[in-house]
Design a protein around this motif. Structure first.
Motif, PDB file in Angstrom:
ATOM      1  N   SER A 132       0.842  -1.084  -0.038  1.00 45.31           N
ATOM      2  CA  SER A 132       0.088   0.082   0.175  1.00 45.31           C
ATOM      3  C   SER A 132       1.128   1.290   0.043  1.00 45.31           C
ATOM      4  N   CYS A 133       0.078   2.181  -0.468  1.00 45.69           N
ATOM      5  CA  CYS A 133       0.904   3.788  -0.332  1.00 45.69           C
ATOM      6  C   CYS A 133      -0.004   4.688  -0.135  1.00 45.69           C
ATOM      7  N   ASN A 170       5.049   9.286  -3.172  1.00 49.35           N
ATOM      8  CA  ASN A 170       5.211   9.615  -1.614  1.00 49.35           C
ATOM      9  C   ASN A 170       6.715   9.246  -1.251  1.00 49.35           C
ATOM     10  N   GLU A 210       6.826   7.578   2.419  1.00 56.77           N
ATOM     11  CA  GLU A 210       6.862   6.262   2.549  1.00 56.77           C
ATOM     12  C   GLU A 210       7.507   5.608   1.408  1.00 56.77           C
ATOM     13  N   CYS A 223       7.224   5.197  -2.040  1.00 50.98           N
ATOM     14  CA  CYS A 223       6.383   4.363  -2.623  1.00 50.98           C
ATOM     15  C   CYS A 223       5.583   5.401  -3.490  1.00 50.98           C
ATOM     16  N   ASN A 234       1.790   5.615  -5.745  1.00 51.71           N
ATOM     17  CA  ASN A 234       0.820   5.091  -6.428  1.00 51.71           C
ATOM     18  C   ASN A 234       0.682   5.336  -7.965  1.00 51.71           C
ATOM     19  N   VAL A 252       0.854  -0.113  -7.005  1.00 47.60           N
ATOM     20  CA  VAL A 252       1.758   0.292  -5.965  1.00 47.60           C
ATOM     21  C   VAL A 252       3.086   0.058  -6.153  1.00 47.60           C
ATOM     22  N   ASN A 263       7.659   1.008  -5.907  1.00 49.88           N
ATOM     23  CA  ASN A 263       8.541   1.566  -5.032  1.00 49.88           C
ATOM     24  C   ASN A 263       9.144   2.796  -5.488  1.00 49.88           C
TER      25      ASN A 263
END
Length: 321
Positions: free
Chosen positions: A102-103, A194, A197, A199, A201, A216, A218
């Motif tokens: 998730s992100c 993001n 985090e 990551c 989307n 999602v 990296n």
């Protein structure tokens, strides 16, 4: 440059003579156990159990053969002037290709249209798609060996084979470029990174700019986007096909996507269309260059049914309307 079907058949014959047939074999079924003899005054002994059947094939067989590189003609850029991707390069090549679960949305997306799509001519560049430093299936008669460390980029490895009969992989790059110019090849992403985090989307866009699916991926501290993309549509010379098992590492900036490396497999009609770009009627013999299974599974008793490749990709940020 295209070569004739007869020339390719001659080349195939010499390749098969040089390399021989695969020595992978299916396992042999076990023999039945021997029945027990009757004891004196007692009951008959129980029958022995049947031997176990041999396996259909191993998942991975180490191979010493390595690929070799060859020259690729410059791309014909006369059809149009495509937007040039930025030049940033924040990827090291060892970023994870396993997507995060998730992100949290950052609500700051950019939309990128791919404007660069060409063969990475180094057969040792790319990803070990089938997790095997060797063979996971019976190679076609013209399929090159793997790259260093199990890298799967057989398309680049075909360059020296084709050079021997006057062929060249440049025809594939020409078709990719012309397809991007004509709008026949449309690959786009919306990327919302993001940085807190690590990551992003990512929306994979369809030809009309709509969201086909979302994943999602990296996102490193150096702005390297990495992960598994899966299926990417690819229209090659009018044939609607797709890349499978696609994995991507590329640098993201305000200007777009740069210095990207996309590993994938192509099978069936897509692989045949690519073969036809470099060889007259090459599609009918395309199975002879297959080096991997389309689902990247291992069964060394079965013939390969797909071609691996690594493409250099880049793209420019869409200008808001």
């Amino acid at each position: 440059m295209n070569i004739s079907k007869l020339a390719l058949i001659a080349l195939l014959g010499s390749a098969l003579m040089a390399f021989g047939c695969s020595d992978d074999e299916t396992g042999t079924g076990g023999s039945a156990g021997t029945g027990g003899s009757a004891g004196s005054g007692g009951s008959a002994g129980s029958g022995g159990s049947a031997g176990a059947g041999g396996s259909a094939g191993e998942l991975c067989v180490e191979a010493s053969a390595q690929c070799a590189n060859g020259d690729i003609d410059p791309t014909d850029t006369s059809p149009c002037d495509l937007r040039v991707p930025p030049t940033e390069d924040g990827c090291t090549g060892d970023e994870s290709l396993e997507n995060p679960a998730s992100c949290t949305p950052a609500e700051n997306p950019i939309t990128v249209a791919i404007t660069q799509l060409e063969i990475d001519g180094d057969c040792n560049a790319g990803v070990d798609l089938d997790s095997c430093d060797g063979n996971t299936c019976v190679l076609g008669g013209l399929a090159p060996g793997e790259g260093v460390g199990g890298v799967d980029n057989a398309l680049a490895g075909l360059a020296p084979v084709l050079a021997g009969v006057g062929g060249n992989l440049g025809g594939v790059n020409d078709a990719f470029y012309a397809g991007l110019c004509a709008g026949d090849i449309v690959i786009g992403f919306t990327i919302d990174a993001n940085t807190d985090e690590n990551c992003a989307n990512v929306d994979i866009l369809d030809a009309d700019g709509g969201v086909e699916r979302s994943i999602v991926m990296n996102f490193s501290d150096t702005a390297c986007l990495s992960g598994t993309v899966g299926v990417i549509p690819l229209n090659v010379a009018g044939i609607a096909g797709q890349m499978n098992n696609a994995v991507l590492r590329a640098t993201v900036s305000n200007g777009g996507l740069s210095n990207g490396s996309l590993g994938a497999t192509v099978g069936g009609a897509t692989a045949a269309a690519i073969a036809d770009l470099i060889i007259d009627n090459g599609g009918v013999l395309v199975a002879e260059v297959f080096d991997i299974n389309e689902d990247v599974s291992g069964d060394t008793a079965g013939a390969c049914d797909a071609l691996s490749m690594t493409l250099t990709v880049g793209g420019a940020t869409e200008t808001p309307q």
